[in-house]
Write a protein that holds these residues in place. Sequence first.
Motif, PDB file in Angstrom:
ATOM      1  N   VAL A  55       0.845  -1.079  -0.046  1.00 37.02           N
ATOM      2  CA  VAL A  55       0.097  -0.063   0.143  1.00 37.02           C
ATOM      3  C   VAL A  55       0.937   1.227   0.213  1.00 37.02           C
ATOM      4  N   ILE A  56       0.402   2.134  -0.650  1.00 36.00           N
ATOM      5  CA  ILE A  56       1.383   3.462  -1.027  1.00 36.00           C
ATOM      6  C   ILE A  56       1.258   4.517   0.393  1.00 36.00           C
ATOM      7  N   VAL A  57       2.312   4.698   0.856  1.00 42.15           N
ATOM      8  CA  VAL A  57       2.220   5.771   1.791  1.00 42.15           C
ATOM      9  C   VAL A  57       3.396   6.877   1.461  1.00 42.15           C
ATOM     10  N   GLU A  58       3.187   7.828   0.924  1.00 43.75           N
ATOM     11  CA  GLU A  58       4.347   8.527   0.454  1.00 43.75           C
ATOM     12  C   GLU A  58       5.165   9.321   1.101  1.00 43.75           C
ATOM     13  N   ASP A  59       4.696   9.748   2.352  1.00 43.69           N
ATOM     14  CA  ASP A  59       5.772  10.375   3.243  1.00 43.69           C
ATOM     15  C   ASP A  59       5.109  10.361   4.633  1.00 43.69           C
ATOM     16  N   ILE A  60       6.102   9.473   5.574  1.00 44.15           N
ATOM     17  CA  ILE A  60       5.592   9.240   6.885  1.00 44.15           C
ATOM     18  C   ILE A  60       5.438  10.267   7.741  1.00 44.15           C
ATOM     19  N   ALA A  61       6.119  11.515   7.345  1.00 44.36           N
ATOM     20  CA  ALA A  61       6.142  12.698   8.158  1.00 44.36           C
ATOM     21  C   ALA A  61       4.715  13.419   8.220  1.00 44.36           C
ATOM     22  N   LYS A  62       3.792  13.031   7.122  1.00 45.02           N
ATOM     23  CA  LYS A  62       2.429  13.710   7.289  1.00 45.02           C
ATOM     24  C   LYS A  62       1.649  13.340   8.081  1.00 45.02           C
ATOM     25  N   SER A  63       0.963  13.999   8.965  1.00 41.65           N
ATOM     26  CA  SER A  63       0.145  13.672  10.146  1.00 41.65           C
ATOM     27  C   SER A  63      -0.931  12.550   9.637  1.00 41.65           C
ATOM     28  N   ASP A  64      -1.333  12.505   8.526  1.00 43.83           N
ATOM     29  CA  ASP A  64      -2.517  11.617   8.269  1.00 43.83           C
ATOM     30  C   ASP A  64      -2.137  10.416   7.430  1.00 43.83           C
ATOM     31  N   ALA A  65      -0.595  10.365   7.454  1.00 40.98           N
ATOM     32  CA  ALA A  65       0.054   9.587   6.376  1.00 40.98           C
ATOM     33  C   ALA A  65      -0.811   7.964   6.577  1.00 40.98           C
ATOM     34  N   PHE A  66      -0.865   7.448   7.563  1.00 43.15           N
ATOM     35  CA  PHE A  66      -1.222   6.099   7.977  1.00 43.15           C
ATOM     36  C   PHE A  66      -2.466   5.908   8.008  1.00 43.15           C
ATOM     37  N   ASP A  67      -3.460   6.895   7.932  1.00 46.31           N
ATOM     38  CA  ASP A  67      -4.758   6.825   8.439  1.00 46.31           C
ATOM     39  C   ASP A  67      -5.511   5.573   7.507  1.00 46.31           C
ATOM     40  N   ASN A  68      -5.181   5.712   6.163  1.00 42.12           N
ATOM     41  CA  ASN A  68      -6.012   4.725   5.396  1.00 42.12           C
ATOM     42  C   ASN A  68      -5.090   3.394   5.290  1.00 42.12           C
ATOM     43  N   ALA A  69      -3.659   3.454   5.301  1.00 37.89           N
ATOM     44  CA  ALA A  69      -3.120   2.264   5.162  1.00 37.89           C
ATOM     45  C   ALA A  69      -3.171   1.097   6.380  1.00 37.89           C
ATOM     46  N   VAL A  70      -3.696   1.807   7.524  1.00 36.22           N
ATOM     47  CA  VAL A  70      -4.205   0.939   8.632  1.00 36.22           C
ATOM     48  C   VAL A  70      -5.503   0.042   8.636  1.00 36.22           C
ATOM     49  N   LYS A  71      -6.296   0.411   7.617  1.00 38.63           N
ATOM     50  CA  LYS A  71      -7.539  -0.186   7.698  1.00 38.63           C
ATOM     51  C   LYS A  71      -7.376  -1.429   6.507  1.00 38.63           C
ATOM     52  N   SER A  72      -7.868  -2.255   6.682  1.00 41.43           N
ATOM     53  CA  SER A  72      -7.480  -3.635   5.985  1.00 41.43           C
ATOM     54  C   SER A  72      -8.855  -4.571   6.113  1.00 41.43           C
ATOM     55  N   ASN A  73      -9.307  -5.471   5.000  1.00 40.50           N
ATOM     56  CA  ASN A  73     -10.094  -6.365   5.374  1.00 40.50           C
ATOM     57  C   ASN A  73      -9.382  -7.894   4.691  1.00 40.50           C
ATOM     58  N   PRO A  74      -9.444  -8.755   5.656  1.00 42.37           N
ATOM     59  CA  PRO A  74      -9.587  -8.884   7.081  1.00 42.37           C
ATOM     60  C   PRO A  74      -8.570  -7.776   7.681  1.00 42.37           C
ATOM     61  N   PRO A  75      -9.049  -7.241   9.049  1.00 43.39           N
ATOM     62  CA  PRO A  75      -8.217  -6.314   9.588  1.00 43.39           C
ATOM     63  C   PRO A  75      -6.926  -6.901  10.191  1.00 43.39           C
ATOM     64  N   PHE A  76      -5.876  -6.011  10.407  1.00 47.07           N
ATOM     65  CA  PHE A  76      -4.456  -6.259  10.945  1.00 47.07           C
ATOM     66  C   PHE A  76      -4.543  -6.764  12.197  1.00 47.07           C
ATOM     67  N   ASP A  77      -3.838  -7.834  12.416  1.00 42.63           N
ATOM     68  CA  ASP A  77      -3.561  -8.184  13.900  1.00 42.63           C
ATOM     69  C   ASP A  77      -2.231  -7.424  14.402  1.00 42.63           C
ATOM     70  N   TYR A  78      -1.392  -7.153  13.588  1.00 39.79           N
ATOM     71  CA  TYR A  78      -0.017  -6.663  14.070  1.00 39.79           C
ATOM     72  C   TYR A  78       0.396  -5.698  13.289  1.00 39.79           C
ATOM     73  N   VAL A  79       1.310  -4.804  13.850  1.00 38.97           N
ATOM     74  CA  VAL A  79       2.007  -3.774  13.140  1.00 38.97           C
ATOM     75  C   VAL A  79       3.320  -3.661  13.244  1.00 38.97           C
ATOM     76  N   ILE A  80       4.139  -3.630  12.269  1.00 43.11           N
ATOM     77  CA  ILE A  80       5.711  -3.551  12.677  1.00 43.11           C
ATOM     78  C   ILE A  80       6.162  -2.319  11.819  1.00 43.11           C
ATOM     79  N   HIS A  81       6.639  -1.652  12.650  1.00 43.66           N
ATOM     80  CA  HIS A  81       6.889   0.218  11.993  1.00 43.66           C
ATOM     81  C   HIS A  81       8.402   0.196  11.903  1.00 43.66           C
ATOM     82  N   THR A  82       8.956  -0.056  10.687  1.00 39.23           N
ATOM     83  CA  THR A  82      10.555  -0.004  10.315  1.00 39.23           C
ATOM     84  C   THR A  82      10.738   1.343   9.967  1.00 39.23           C
ATOM     85  N   ALA A  83      10.023   1.889   8.893  1.00 42.40           N
ATOM     86  CA  ALA A  83      10.163   3.052   8.159  1.00 42.40           C
ATOM     87  C   ALA A  83      10.877   4.346   9.240  1.00 42.40           C
ATOM     88  N   SER A  84      11.798   4.720   8.854  1.00 45.01           N
ATOM     89  CA  SER A  84      12.446   5.914   9.405  1.00 45.01           C
ATOM     90  C   SER A  84      13.758   6.245   8.516  1.00 45.01           C
TER      91      SER A  84
END
Length: 335
Positions: A55-84
């Motif tokens: 899923v595309i997230v262009e810039d993680i610095a934007k405050s709403d960057a992940f608002d849609n990326a975290v939505k999924s069907n079936p939903p996510f059980d876990y998140v691993i945040h490595t981008a930095s």
Amino acid sequence: GKVLVTGGSGFIAAHVLNVLLSRGYTVVTTVRSAAKGNQILAAHSDATQGELSYVIVEDIAKSDAFDNAVKSNPPFDYVIHTASPFHHKFDDPVKDILEPAINGTTGILRAIKANAPGVKRVVITSSFAAVANADSPPAIYDASSWNPVTWEEAVTVRTKTYRASKTFAERAAWDFVDKEKPNFDLATVNPPLVYGPIAHHLDSLDKLNTSNQRIRDFIQGKCTKEMPPTGSFIFTDVRDLALAHVRAIEVPEAGGKRFLITAGHYSNKEIVEVMRKTHPELASRLPADPIDDFPKNVYGYDNSAARKVLGIEFRSLKECIDDTTASLLELGAYS
Ligand code: NDP
């Protein structure tokens, strides 16, 4: 289970994807562009279990960057945040390093709380940078150690900017969980410099991730006149770190913990000695008499939680550097 992994185009993330897929997880990874997403799918096309998409997230610095990326069907059980961002070639310390690190971390946690109630655990790739006190090291580093760097230093001392970005991002994550009492718990993995074979797409060796550049430079004969300083005197192999990320989502007791992920002590002199033994054809390019900068009163480290709670058995420096060197040679580093 279903896992969201941020920054799938990175050196460490590629290995995290490999471990997740080999254990049968369904994985979605964030990338900055469709081109990068397609390169990742190609790089992992031989995965025999698990499913991978992006899923595309262009810039993680934007405050709403992940608002849609975290939505999924079936939903996510876990998140691993490595981008930095991990590099020292920035123009603006705040815009280029500190904001993506800090806002990226708080932004994804906020998005999960608001839009992904099914997430049970978030694992963040923090760093020994958030642990180490370079000016006054303790006798033994453990999960209670924190880098005392200030914002003032972060924005004025170039060598401290990256380390500060990791420190402030991790602090913000623990503060978030403390104050917001979200649906998930948190674990952080804190590795020092990470070496290891390349599993991600690389346009060229000039774009090699920061930590492996040292091995590339040794192979290319760039250090025969002057040895680079070792920096931190502990290391880890990327494959062990990747497993640590995945064990940190799997092991219930990992929740709420910070894990110092290190195989042990080393120095650049030892790297050169390993390379000379495992790749004798490189001898003429390696420093003939490498300076030994390993301190007599070097700090200790406590990696017992990584071994006991996460069950990691760390690879040796020899195996790590042998395989890293072979991987870089395969990518044409010698020419
Ligand atoms: P890489 O540079 O290979 O990976 C960094 C990843 O973050 C890339 O996927 C990159 O995307 C993404 N990224 C950076 N800035 C942004 C942004 N503004 N918006 C969107 N994506 C962004 O480095 P590593 O794999 O080494 O680093 C991964 C993580 O591990 C980082 O959190 C780093 O701090 C941490 N770490 C690394 C250590 C090491 O020695 N390698 C040691 C300790 C911690 P793109 O490819 O598109 O640029």
